[in-house]
Design a protein around this motif. Structure first.
Motif, PDB file in Angstrom:
ATOM      1  N   PHE A  50       0.827  -1.207   0.000  1.00 23.49           N
ATOM      2  CA  PHE A  50       0.000   0.000   0.000  1.00 23.49           C
ATOM      3  C   PHE A  50       0.862   1.257   0.000  1.00 23.49           C
ATOM      4  CE2 PHE A  50      -2.213   3.432   2.205  1.00 23.49           C
ATOM      5  CZ  PHE A  50      -3.413   3.483   1.510  1.00 23.49           C
ATOM      6  N   SER A  54       1.396   3.784  -3.173  1.00 27.87           N
ATOM      7  CA  SER A  54       0.909   5.154  -2.979  1.00 27.87           C
ATOM      8  C   SER A  54       2.014   6.174  -3.217  1.00 27.87           C
ATOM      9  CB  SER A  54       0.354   5.310  -1.556  1.00 27.87           C
ATOM     10  OG  SER A  54      -0.755   4.457  -1.339  1.00 27.87           O
ATOM     11  N   ILE A 209      -5.377  -2.247  -2.996  1.00 27.29           N
ATOM     12  CA  ILE A 209      -6.062  -1.283  -2.124  1.00 27.29           C
ATOM     13  C   ILE A 209      -5.626   0.135  -2.450  1.00 27.29           C
ATOM     14  CG2 ILE A 209      -6.346  -0.524   0.265  1.00 27.29           C
ATOM     15  CD1 ILE A 209      -5.965  -3.469   1.087  1.00 27.29           C
ATOM     16  N   ALA A 210      -4.318   0.331  -2.653  1.00 32.70           N
ATOM     17  CA  ALA A 210      -3.802   1.668  -2.958  1.00 32.70           C
ATOM     18  C   ALA A 210      -4.335   2.183  -4.291  1.00 32.70           C
ATOM     19  CB  ALA A 210      -2.274   1.645  -2.976  1.00 32.70           C
ATOM     20  N   ARG A 213      -7.958   3.111  -3.949  1.00 38.61           N
ATOM     21  CA  ARG A 213      -8.040   4.330  -3.134  1.00 38.61           C
ATOM     22  C   ARG A 213      -7.747   5.562  -3.992  1.00 38.61           C
ATOM     23  NH1 ARG A 213      -4.091   7.288  -0.495  1.00 38.61           N
ATOM     24  NH2 ARG A 213      -4.807   8.548   1.277  1.00 38.61           N
ATOM     25  N   GLN A 214      -6.735   5.453  -4.835  1.00 38.65           N
ATOM     26  CA  GLN A 214      -6.382   6.564  -5.734  1.00 38.65           C
ATOM     27  C   GLN A 214      -7.526   6.869  -6.694  1.00 38.65           C
ATOM     28  OE1 GLN A 214      -2.686   5.456  -7.577  1.00 38.65           O
ATOM     29  NE2 GLN A 214      -1.554   5.453  -5.644  1.00 38.65           N
ATOM     30  N   LEU A 216     -10.720   6.298  -6.191  1.00 35.89           N
ATOM     31  CA  LEU A 216     -11.851   6.885  -5.470  1.00 35.89           C
ATOM     32  C   LEU A 216     -11.615   8.339  -5.103  1.00 35.89           C
ATOM     33  CD1 LEU A 216     -12.762   3.916  -3.072  1.00 35.89           C
ATOM     34  CD2 LEU A 216     -14.076   4.743  -5.043  1.00 35.89           C
ATOM     35  N   THR A 217     -10.354   8.706  -4.891  1.00 36.34           N
ATOM     36  CA  THR A 217     -10.059  10.090  -4.471  1.00 36.34           C
ATOM     37  C   THR A 217      -9.753  10.972  -5.657  1.00 36.34           C
ATOM     38  OG1 THR A 217      -7.738   9.455  -4.137  1.00 36.34           O
ATOM     39  CG2 THR A 217      -9.201   9.363  -2.220  1.00 36.34           C
TER      40      THR A 217
END
Length: 217
Positions: A50, A54, A209-210, A213-214, A216-217
């Motif tokens: 992660f 990131s 997951i990372a 996450r990227q 979604l943001t």
């Protein structure tokens, strides 16, 4: 400038303590002390995937960037790996030296594996040196795989590759460890013997997951 995620730092600290207590229980023959603490190593792998994805996933655009990334990773892992291995053999040799019986040293194949950090890749069929260094070995070569994928594949392909890698790694670990897991309930404790499957599974789970996450943001 990179800033630390304090929540992740705290989680890593808790995982480190679990591993320490697990090994302490083994040394003192106290199996009830954090019996499954070894699984915190898998948490480390997930956190590593992660954090690395990131921080570097979008920066590994050229061979030069990938080279700098790998040199930095190597510089963080190799010196400590060598230092702990040397300490292991020095301490192990003391009783032999004091009794004039010789000294404790790795074989040629073991030395080559230690220097190249390949002792966690099943190249040598037994554990040697600092037995816990298998995770260092596996993680460095997973870094190499990650950097290669970032260089040659677009983001959508990276997501697919990470997901497939995590799934295959987990499947291999479960297949190899199924007998031990069923017989004594001590599951997924693979180290120099197929510990790389645990590393691939955990690391690329963190990468997945990372990446999501990227997105979604």
């Amino acid at each position: 400038m990179h800033t630390k995620n304090r929540s992740l730092e705290g989680l890593r600290g808790a995982a480190a303590l679990l591993v320490v207590f697990f090994h302490l229980g083994q040394v003192l023959h106290l199996p009830g002390v954090v019996r499954n603490g070894y699984l915190a190593v898998d948490l480390f792998f997930v956190l590593s995937g992660f954090v690395v994805c990131s921080a570097y996933g979008e920066r590994l655009e050229t061979g030069r960037h990938a080279w700098h990334f790998l040199v930095r990773r190597f510089g963080r892992l190799w010196p400590l790996h060598i230092a702990t291995t040397v300490l292991f053999y020095v301490v192990g040799s003391l009783p032999l030296i004091l009794t004039h019986s010789g000294f404790f040293a790795p074989t040629g194949a073991e030395t080559l594996s230690i220097v190249t950090m390949t002792q966690g890749l099943n190249i040598v069929s037994h554990s040697f040196g600092n037995a816990n260094a298998w995770s260092t070995s596996d993680e460095f070569y997973v870094y190499l795989l990650f950097a290669s994928i970032c260089l040659i594949a677009r983001r959508r392909v990276q997501v697919g590759f990470a997901f497939v890698s995590a799934t295959i790694g987990l499947a291999i670990a479960i297949y190899i460890d199924a007998g031990t897991c069923v017989s004594n309930g001590h599951c997924m404790d693979l180290t120099s013997n197929f510990g790389w499957a645990r590393c691939i599974s955990g690391f690329f789970t963190g990468v997945v997951i990372a990446l999501f996450r990227q997105r979604l943001t």
